[in-house]
Design an enzyme around this catalytic site. Structure first.
Site, PDB file in Angstrom:
ATOM      1  N   ASP A   2       0.841  -1.197   0.000  1.00 54.17           N
ATOM      2  CA  ASP A   2       0.000   0.000   0.000  1.00 54.17           C
ATOM      3  C   ASP A   2       0.880   1.253   0.000  1.00 54.17           C
ATOM      4  OD1 ASP A   2      -2.152  -1.687   0.220  1.00 54.17           O
ATOM      5  OD2 ASP A   2      -2.322  -1.467   2.405  1.00 54.17           O
TER       6      ASP A   2
HETATM    7  N1  URA Z   1      -1.339  -5.880   4.030  1.00 53.20           N
HETATM    8  C1  URA Z   1      -1.813  -4.620   3.966  1.00 53.20           C
HETATM    9  O1  URA Z   1      -2.856  -4.297   4.529  1.00 53.20           O
HETATM   10  N2  URA Z   1      -1.097  -3.711   3.277  1.00 53.20           N
HETATM   11  C2  URA Z   1       0.072  -3.983   2.643  1.00 53.20           C
HETATM   12  O2  URA Z   1       0.688  -3.102   2.046  1.00 53.20           O
HETATM   13  C3  URA Z   1       0.557  -5.302   2.717  1.00 53.20           C
HETATM   14  C4  URA Z   1      -0.165  -6.242   3.417  1.00 53.20           C
END
Ligand code: URA
Length: 236
Positions: free
Chosen positions: A105
C-alpha cells in the site's frame, strides 16, 4: 542471439550508471576471458561473464533490485496522479521494463522486489504458490492471545473472504510480526480491523527467501546479490 553494448549490460545490473560503466571500460577495468574490453560500444550476448577489477559480474538478461519502499509512493510502474516506486531509480533503470513484484500500500514501507523477469515474478506471486511474507505491524488497541488464535485459524473478512491461516507473533501490546502466505488487497489492515484494531504502521521485512537489507535507508535500493537470486529461484 541478441547482442547489447557492454556499457548497457553493465548498467542494467543496477551497479553502475551508463557513464560509470563507460568509464570502467575506458580504464581497461572490464575483461572477458582475460581480455580487456576496449570500447563501450562493443556488443556481447547478455549472458557474457564479464569481470570488473577481476570480480565476476553476471550481466543477466533480467534485472533484480531490492528496494526499501518509503511511505507515499505507489507500487506501480505508472500512475496518473501519484508518484510510483520507479521514480526512485535513475533514468536508465526506468527504461528497462522493471515492475514491482507484488504490491505494498502507499503508506506501507519495506521490502519490494523490482524486476523485469515476468516468469520469476509470476512464480513468486501466482495464487497457490503461497510464498511467505513477514511484516512488522503496529496497531491502535492491545494485541492479545485471541488475536493470535484468530490469525492462526484463518479469519473470514467482512466481504466474506476466507483468509489462509496466518502468523501473529506478539512483540508488545501494540506490535507484532505477521506472516502471510497470500496477499490480498489491504489484507493485514483488514485482518486487524476485523479484530477491532487499526494498523498505524506496516513494514514488510521478508518476501520468500529475501530479507530487507537494513543498511538500505527508506527509498534506497541495490541489486540482489547472486546468492539472493539463486535462493529465490530455488525456492520459488
Ligand atoms: N497488508 C496490507 O494491509 N497492506 C500492505 O501493504 C501489505 C499487506
Amino acid at each position: 542471439m541478441a547482442l547489447e553494448r557492454v556499457d548497457k549490460l553493465l548498467a542494467n545490473t543496477g551497479r553502475w550508471s551508463r557513464k560509470e560503466a563507460a568509464e570502467l571500460v575506458r580504464a581497461g577495468r572490464v575483461t572477458v576471458e582475460g581480455t580487456p574490453v576496449c570500447r563501450r560500444e562493443e556488443k556481447f550476448p547478455a549472458q557474457t561473464r564479464f569481470r570488473v577489477d577481476g570480480e565476476e559480474i553476471s550481466t543477466e538478461e533480467h534485472t533484480y533490485l531490492m528496494l526499501h519502499k518509503p511511505a507515499g509512493l505507489v507500487s506501480a510502474t505508472e500512475d496518473p496522479r501519484e508518484s510510483t516506486v520507479l521514480s526512485l531509480l535513475p533514468e536508465h533503470l526506468r527504461r528497462i521494463g522493471l515492475f514491482p513484484a507484488g504490491r505494498l500500500d502507499k503508506d506501507t514501507v519495506g521490502l519490494l522486489l523490482l524486476t523485469n523477469d515476468g516468469a520469476l515474478a509470476h512464480a513468486l506471486l501466482a495464487p497457490g504458490r503461497h510464498v511467505d511474507k513477514r511484516y512488522l505491524v503496529r496497531v491502535e488497541g492491545v494485541l492479545d492471545r485471541e488475536d493470535e488464535r484468530a490469525f492462526r485459524e484463518g479469519m473470514v473478512l467482512g466481504d466474506g473472504f476466507h483468509c489462509l491461516p496466518a502468523g501473529l507473533e506478539i512483540l508488545g501490546a501494540h506490535e507484532a510480526i505477521v506472516t502471510l502466505w497470500e496477499g490480498k488487497y489491504h489484507q493485514i489492515k483488514r485482518m486487524c480491523a476485523a479484530r477491532g484494531k487499526k494498523v498505524v504502521f506496516l513494514k514488510r521485512l521478508t518476501f520468500g527467501s529475501l530479507t530487507l537489507d537494513e543498511a538500505l535507508e527508506p527509498g534506497g535500493w541495490r541489486p540482489l546479490t547472486e546468492e539472493e537470486l539463486r535462493t529465490l529461484r530455488e525456492r520459488r
